[in-house]
Design an enzyme around this catalytic site. Structure first.
Site, PDB file in Angstrom:
ATOM      1  N   ARG A 150       0.814  -1.242   0.005  1.00 37.60           N
ATOM      2  CA  ARG A 150       0.072   0.217   0.158  1.00 37.60           C
ATOM      3  C   ARG A 150       0.786   1.185   0.047  1.00 37.60           C
ATOM      4  NH1 ARG A 150      -5.529   1.520   1.132  1.00 37.60           N
ATOM      5  NH2 ARG A 150      -6.265  -0.431   0.704  1.00 37.60           N
TER       6      ARG A 150
ATOM      7  N   GLU B 129      -9.752   6.167   7.473  1.00 40.08           N
ATOM      8  CA  GLU B 129      -8.063   6.451   7.474  1.00 40.08           C
ATOM      9  C   GLU B 129      -7.802   7.813   6.714  1.00 40.08           C
ATOM     10  OE1 GLU B 129      -5.833   2.164   6.995  1.00 40.08           O
ATOM     11  OE2 GLU B 129      -7.838   2.500   5.633  1.00 40.08           O
TER      12      GLU B 129
END
Length: 770
Positions: free
Chosen positions: A313, A720
């Site tokens: 990621r 997030e």
């Protein structure tokens, strides 16, 4: 009967319980008088062979029932989430300071802890690799470095009008959830085991406990009512206390509880990965970047944990919201003799994006440009004006970009240009206090990197009084998932929220769930909830339309009533009539995110269903004499699509920003030369307090027609993405310090966290250069 609360600022479903202290966590669950407690025996070495271990004095201690070692594990000695490389108890070798070697089971927590201290262990020390630099020097990796490339990077760099290079060290972060790791194991009949645990991933706990006990998954039931915070730290790290509690319960036949204290929690568990990211950049006079070569080195710790996915990621977010034609990202998973670092809000994305924002700031300083101008000249094009979709470095089309419009709105509402000019004038006449203003955009991909994890299930029962029981695979950690899914369920049936009861997440009700992570909790579980509700509505409509001699299309669920053609009955009466008609009032719902795929080996695909966007402006004041800094004002504009609950979303944005600010400015993890974590308590590890909140915070939700992707009620994830908005604080501190050198030619090469010591030393260097 009140109307639907969907898209309304409804209070958190446990808000009253939180503030009155009535909310029950694992350690609050009624514990029988004969229940037992566990204390862990932890390694005092970072890397060593265990030559001898004598636990006889532990076992002979008062109120001690038994001790556990690797020899007491009937199944697999493994607590890892994926790779099978993280033992429950170390056997022959320890690989980090604080690794579990044994456990003492006693009639009180105090007795267990006192007995642990009596263990006699003889170690033979081995060379320890503790830092990223040590691992890089010795090529000590978990796997071969991963490389993702688009375009012709070397050629583009070689022919670039300008180039620069640099590096940034990005610190790790302790989760510091208010409720520590906790697990309570209750043995049942025929080898069954029930675990109450503070975990984001009940299914994984179920699997790991079953594998350690050597039983099928169906023999283990895991329940999670709520967590006192998670932030990713309870995605895999809750496996260990759960397994050890279950092993003790199996061996003793008694209920057993393991609750880490704060020092123990910080020593044993992994953190956010700290990284060393180096870069080489090619660009032209107007700030347009032609090529970037990025090298990301992560301190992973002694095992994989979730590092491979986290590193992935970080790679996928290495260009943030910028269209870079030629880019190479190399990812190095450094194996070190420290705790295995793990998931943390953003899951590697914040580190990858922070390096990109540093690159933008570096290029802007070299060209004497406002960093915002450089950002705007490198953005992806908004979907409303793009002639065709632009591609990310991993060849995913960007079809929902709004960052240009969002930026323009925030720059105007925050009065950015005027404030920047005023700050630069102020700094010319202020020798001690320097101000700075920074801007940061966010483009964060929503979905699990691993496609198979993007699925969820839900279970709904309708009772004959019209009340509804909802259960799904998502877990509540304070983020408001239960509140949102209850709103979704109530809206579907046209009833008030208080008619819906959501119960503890349980592997016995909804099986094979994914972790509540990747900001996808509402996307997945909300949609599964809606599917279950629609199934039930379809059944009820079919029966009621026959009963009332009309069509199913004429049956509508509105404000606590069911309209059946011209007839009106209460939802409770409709439920009762369906029951009398022998119609099942229980249904499951399932959802799998469509249109996502990812080929890691090829570095190509569409791993995300959509992107969430946001931007922030931060203003800071820095005291040059002490290095202390304070965030004075923050302006945020964030995209949540059509918000299911604006109050919850605004809270997540504010909390995410503050947690990100802590990561970048004050939270510092320090390890000793022996591998011991020195910052292992609130006395030595500083997180933001209420007094650290910016003096002024202005947070707005971006107004739009909702998510362009087909998400639950056109909403967007919010867990997030706001965390990265704090990157504007980094830019603001950099701006403040630039006034000390030969501005703007000298750029302060700041690392994070921006502690007072680091700022002070950098300020001295800047003044010396000026």
């Amino acid at each position: 009967m009140p109307g639907s609360s969907l898209h309304q600022p409804v209070a958190h479903d446990s808000a009253t319980l939180y503030v009155t202290g009535e909310a029950r966590y694992v350690d609050d669950i009624a514990f029988p008088a004969d229940g037992l407690h566990i204390a862990l025996g932890l390694s005092e070495r970072a890397h060593a062979h265990i030559m001898e271990m004598d636990l006889s004095d532990c076992l002979a201690s008062r109120d001690v029932v038994t001790v556990l070692t690797a020899a007491d594990i009937p199944g697999d000695n493994d607590a890892s989430p994926v790779f099978g490389d993280d033992p429950i108890f170390a056997e022959n070798t320890v690989e980090y300071h604080g690794q579990a070697i044994f456990a003492v089971v006693a009639r009180s927590a105090k007795a267990a802890r006192m007995a642990v201290a009596k263990a006699r262990i003889i170690y033979q020390d081995l060379p320890a690799i503790l830092t990223i630099d040590d691992a890089l020097a010795q090529n000590h990796y978990l796997e071969t470095p991963y490389v993702l490339t688009t375009g012709s990077v070397e050629t583009a760099l070689a022919t670039a009008q300008h180039t620069l290079s640099g590096a940034i060290r990005i610190g790790g972060q302790e989760h510091f959830y208010l409720e520590g790791q906790a697990a309570y194991a209750m043995p049942g009949e025929a080898g069954d085991m029930t675990i109450s645990v503070s975990s984001q991933h009940p299914t994984e706990v179920q699997h790991k406990v079953a594998q350690a006990l050597g039983v099928p998954f169906h023999a283990v039931t895991v329940d999670v009512r709520r967590m006192g915070g998670g932030f990713g730290g309870k995605e895999s790290q809750s496996n260990l206390p759960s397994i050890i509690s279950a092993l003790a319960a199996r061996k003793t036949g008694s209920p057993v509880k393991l609750v880490y204290d704060r020092d123990e929690d910080m020593r044993v568990t992994g953190k956010r990965h700290d990284m060393l990211i180096s870069y080489a950049v090619g660009y032209v006079d107007n700030g347009r970047i032609s090529a970037i070569d990025v090298d990301q080195a992560l301190r992973c710790g002694m095992s994989y944990d979730l590092s491979q996915a986290i590193a992935e990621r970080a790679v996928l977010h290495a260009h943030n919201c910028y269209a870079i034609d030629h880019m190479r990202i190399t990812s190095r998973l450094c194996k070190t003799h420290t705790p295995s670092n793990t998931a943390f809000r953003g899951f590697g994305g914040p580190q990858g994006m922070m390096a990109m924002e540093r690159i933008i700031e570096d290029v802007a300083a070299a060209l004497h440009l406002d960093p915002v101008v450089v950002r705007q000249r490198n953005y992806f094009t908004d979907w409303t004006t793009a002639k065709k979709a632009q591609l990310t470095a991993y060849h995913m089309p960007v079809r929902d970009c709004i960052i240009n419009t969002l930026t323009d709105q925030l720059l105007a509402s925050s009065d950015y240009v005027r404030r920047r000019q005023a700050i630069e004038s102020f700094n010319q006449s202020s020798p001690i206090f320097k101000k700075g203003i920074g801007f940061a955009p966010v483009m964060f991909g929503i979905s699990f990197n691993k496609t198979i994890l993007n699925q969820a299930g839900a279970l709904i029962h309708i009772y004959t009084d019209g009340s509804v029981h909802l259960n799904h695979g998502g877990t509540e950690m304070g983020q408001g998932l239960y509140t949102k899914t209850r709103q979704i369920c109530a809206h579907a049936f046209g009833i008030s929220d208080d008619m819906v009861k959501i119960t503890a997440t349980s592997t016995g009700k909804v099986p094979n769930t994914s972790a509540t992570a990747a900001s996808s909790g509402t996307d997945l579980n909300g949609m599964a909830t809606q599917h279950a509700a629609e199934t039930l509505k379809g059944r009820m409509a079919e029966y009621l339309s026959t009963l009332y001699q009309t069509s199913a299309d004429a049956v509508r669920f509105v404000e606590g009533q069911v309209h059946i053609g011209d007839e009106r009955i209460s939802f409770a009466e409709a439920a009762s009539q369906c029951w009398q008609g022998r119609i099942s009032l229980s249904a499951t719902g399932f959802y799998a995110t469509p249109d996502i795929h990812w080929d890691r080996d090829a570095g190509r695909g569409s791993p995300f269903y959509y992107f969430a966007y946001g931007a922030s402006v931060s203003e800071v004041t820095v005291d040059i004499l002490t290095g202390e800094s304070r965030v004075n004002q923050v302006d945020i504009l964030h995209d949540v699509g059509h918000s299911i609950n604006p109050a919850i979303d605004l809270g997540q944005i504010e909390g995410g920003f503050i947690q990100g600010m802590g990561w970048l400015t004050m939270e510092e993890l320090v390890y000793g030369d022996d591998g011991r974590l020195l910052t292992h308590a609130p006395s030595t590890y500083k997180i933001p307090a209420t007094s650290d909140r910016p003096d002024e915070m202005y947070i707005d939700l971006y107004e739009s027609d909702g998510n362009r992707s087909d998400t639950i009620h056109k909403s967007k994830a919010v867990g997030e993405p706001p965390f990265m908005l704090a990157m504007s604080v980094y830019g603001a501190v950099s701006h403040a310090l630039q006034s000390l050198g030969q501005y703007p030619d000298t750029y302060p090469m700041l690392n994070t966290p921006l502690t007072a010591e680091h700022i002070l030393m950098t300020a001295h260097q800047m003044k010396a250069s000026g």
